[in-house]
Design a protein around this motif. Structure first.
Motif, PDB file in Angstrom:
ATOM      1  N   PHE A 105       0.841  -1.205   0.000  1.00  0.00           N
ATOM      2  CA  PHE A 105       0.000   0.000   0.000  1.00  0.00           C
ATOM      3  C   PHE A 105       0.873   1.251   0.000  1.00  0.00           C
ATOM      4  O   PHE A 105       0.594   2.193  -0.730  1.00  0.00           O
ATOM      5  N   LEU A 146      -5.855  -7.816   5.286  1.00  0.00           N
ATOM      6  CA  LEU A 146      -6.119  -6.476   4.732  1.00  0.00           C
ATOM      7  C   LEU A 146      -6.772  -6.530   3.349  1.00  0.00           C
ATOM      8  O   LEU A 146      -6.503  -5.692   2.485  1.00  0.00           O
ATOM      9  N   GLU A 167     -10.006  -6.206   2.805  1.00  0.00           N
ATOM     10  CA  GLU A 167     -10.957  -5.081   2.771  1.00  0.00           C
ATOM     11  C   GLU A 167     -10.260  -3.793   2.328  1.00  0.00           C
ATOM     12  O   GLU A 167     -10.786  -3.042   1.501  1.00  0.00           O
ATOM     13  N   GLU A 168      -9.087  -3.567   2.912  1.00  0.00           N
ATOM     14  CA  GLU A 168      -8.326  -2.364   2.574  1.00  0.00           C
ATOM     15  C   GLU A 168      -7.873  -2.416   1.118  1.00  0.00           C
ATOM     16  O   GLU A 168      -7.902  -1.410   0.414  1.00  0.00           O
ATOM     17  N   VAL A 180      -8.585   0.351  -1.691  1.00  0.00           N
ATOM     18  CA  VAL A 180      -7.501   0.998  -2.455  1.00  0.00           C
ATOM     19  C   VAL A 180      -7.758   0.804  -3.948  1.00  0.00           C
ATOM     20  O   VAL A 180      -7.637   1.749  -4.737  1.00  0.00           O
ATOM     21  N   SER A 237     -12.818  -3.829  12.073  1.00  0.00           N
ATOM     22  CA  SER A 237     -12.154  -4.640  11.062  1.00  0.00           C
ATOM     23  C   SER A 237     -12.376  -6.106  11.382  1.00  0.00           C
ATOM     24  O   SER A 237     -12.331  -6.512  12.543  1.00  0.00           O
ATOM     25  N   THR A 248      -5.760  -1.396  13.781  1.00  0.00           N
ATOM     26  CA  THR A 248      -7.043  -1.439  13.070  1.00  0.00           C
ATOM     27  C   THR A 248      -7.715  -0.059  13.038  1.00  0.00           C
ATOM     28  O   THR A 248      -8.423   0.242  12.079  1.00  0.00           O
ATOM     29  N   LEU A 293      -6.338   1.802  10.135  1.00  0.00           N
ATOM     30  CA  LEU A 293      -6.825   1.161   8.904  1.00  0.00           C
ATOM     31  C   LEU A 293      -8.246   1.600   8.596  1.00  0.00           C
ATOM     32  O   LEU A 293      -8.612   1.809   7.441  1.00  0.00           O
ATOM     33  N   TYR A 294      -9.036   1.728   9.663  1.00  0.00           N
ATOM     34  CA  TYR A 294     -10.418   2.187   9.516  1.00  0.00           C
ATOM     35  C   TYR A 294     -10.441   3.581   8.901  1.00  0.00           C
ATOM     36  O   TYR A 294     -11.198   3.872   7.956  1.00  0.00           O
ATOM     37  N   PHE A 313      -8.049   4.957   7.135  1.00  0.00           N
ATOM     38  CA  PHE A 313      -7.526   4.891   5.766  1.00  0.00           C
ATOM     39  C   PHE A 313      -8.624   4.443   4.798  1.00  0.00           C
ATOM     40  O   PHE A 313      -8.764   4.996   3.716  1.00  0.00           O
ATOM     41  N   ARG A 314      -9.390   3.432   5.228  1.00  0.00           N
ATOM     42  CA  ARG A 314     -10.471   2.962   4.351  1.00  0.00           C
ATOM     43  C   ARG A 314     -11.429   4.102   4.042  1.00  0.00           C
ATOM     44  O   ARG A 314     -11.910   4.246   2.923  1.00  0.00           O
TER      45      ARG A 314
END
Lengths: 201, 201
Positions: A99, A123, A125-126, A130, B13, B93, B96-97, B99-100
């Motif tokens: 990423f 990851l 989902e991420e 992206v 997540s 997480t 990440l949340y 970032f999503r």
């Protein structure tokens, strides 16, 4: 095509050091507690002079017997769990590494079409988010790129007729020049972005 | 301004479920091993009929004595470590949340100016890369937006002079129309992107 493959014990993130430190602290706490729970009662019994020498020597024997198998087993268990968790953790840090590469590429105007992860990576989902972002950016920027090129073309044609059969006033020529300059600056900004077809680390 | 705050035990997540499952398996293995190492030697001694009854009853006493403190302590230790690791894992997480959220916003053309994390969050490197990407996108897209608007303006002025003092041929009018259409399509694509000044989850 840049090929930087992840090695089994490659460190791609400072997070891995933190993770290792945490694992070591946990292991230390668990092993310490093991020592207390396993050895302590026998040691107490051995040094309790009110007990018979038979019981005390049996405690010493038992302790020696346990020492022979408990510690190698504890160390094996802790090492296995640490190793497993480290390898599992790579399924998070590996994707993060890719990423970061995507973010750097986009920052430099080189839009990767998508990012792929390894089969067992987390990851997901991420990754999907992206990829949706990349698809949207690539789509919209392609339209912008195309229409800019078309606009410049069609303007070139308009401009080409300038001195053919009509007289342009000085003011109009100025306007045309200003318009051309805007299109050129626009084009330069649009050129910054380019789609990287199949680059993947 | 959207305000969705992270709660202490919020699950943001599916990774957190995997993490919890792994923690439970590790805990189970460690506790099982504890049981073997702590209880097993005493049980063997208690059931070994070749030993004197004094040693066997002392083994039973010792086991009862240990049961009183070892198990609550083991459970406390494992629970504390699990809880600590769960809270630590949120520092991965949580970012990440966010970032999503950023990826979704960009996908929808709403460019956040930057993403911020909590003080103790991990993924700082990733945050920096995401922010650099956003700054680059916002910068370039602002130029594209501005120059598109300028180009449309200046073309409007050129177009406005069309019937003033010069005669445009039918072909030229067609060219101007085509150019206008390209600019409009360009503008529509550019309008898709807008910078969100201070949105932050």
């Amino acid at each position: 095509m840049t090929q930087i493959r992840r090695q089994t014990f490659a460190v791609t993130s400072s997070l891995q050091y933190k993770f290792l430190a945490t694992t070591l602290i946990y292991s230390f706490m668990i092993v310490s507690f093991f020592v207390i729970a396993v050895v302590f009662p026998d040691v107490v019994e051995m040094s309790d002079e009110s007990l018979s020498s038979e019981i005390r020597s049996s405690a010493a024997d038992r302790m020696l017997g346990k020492n022979a198998w408990v510690w190698p087993a504890v160390i094996l268990l802790i090492t296995m769990l640490s190793l497993h968790s480290f390898l599992e953790f790579r399924r998070i840090t590996g994707p993060l590494y890719r990423f970061r590469w995507v973010f750097e590429q986009v920052e430099n105007g080189k839009l990767p079409s998508t990012v792929k992860l390894r089969k067992k990576d987390y990851l997901i989902e991420e990754m999907k988010a992206v990829n949706k972002m990349l698809i949207s950016l690539v789509g919209k920027l392609s339209i912008i790129r195309e229409e800019t090129a078309e606009a410049i073309n069609s303007f070139g044609e308009v401009d080409g007729t300038a001195n053919k059969n009509i007289e342009w006033s000085a003011g109009q020529i100025e306007l045309l020049k200003a318009h051309r300059e805007h299109l050129e600056r626009l084009s330069a900004a649009v050129q910054f972005f380019e789609v990287q077809e199949k680059q993947q680390i």
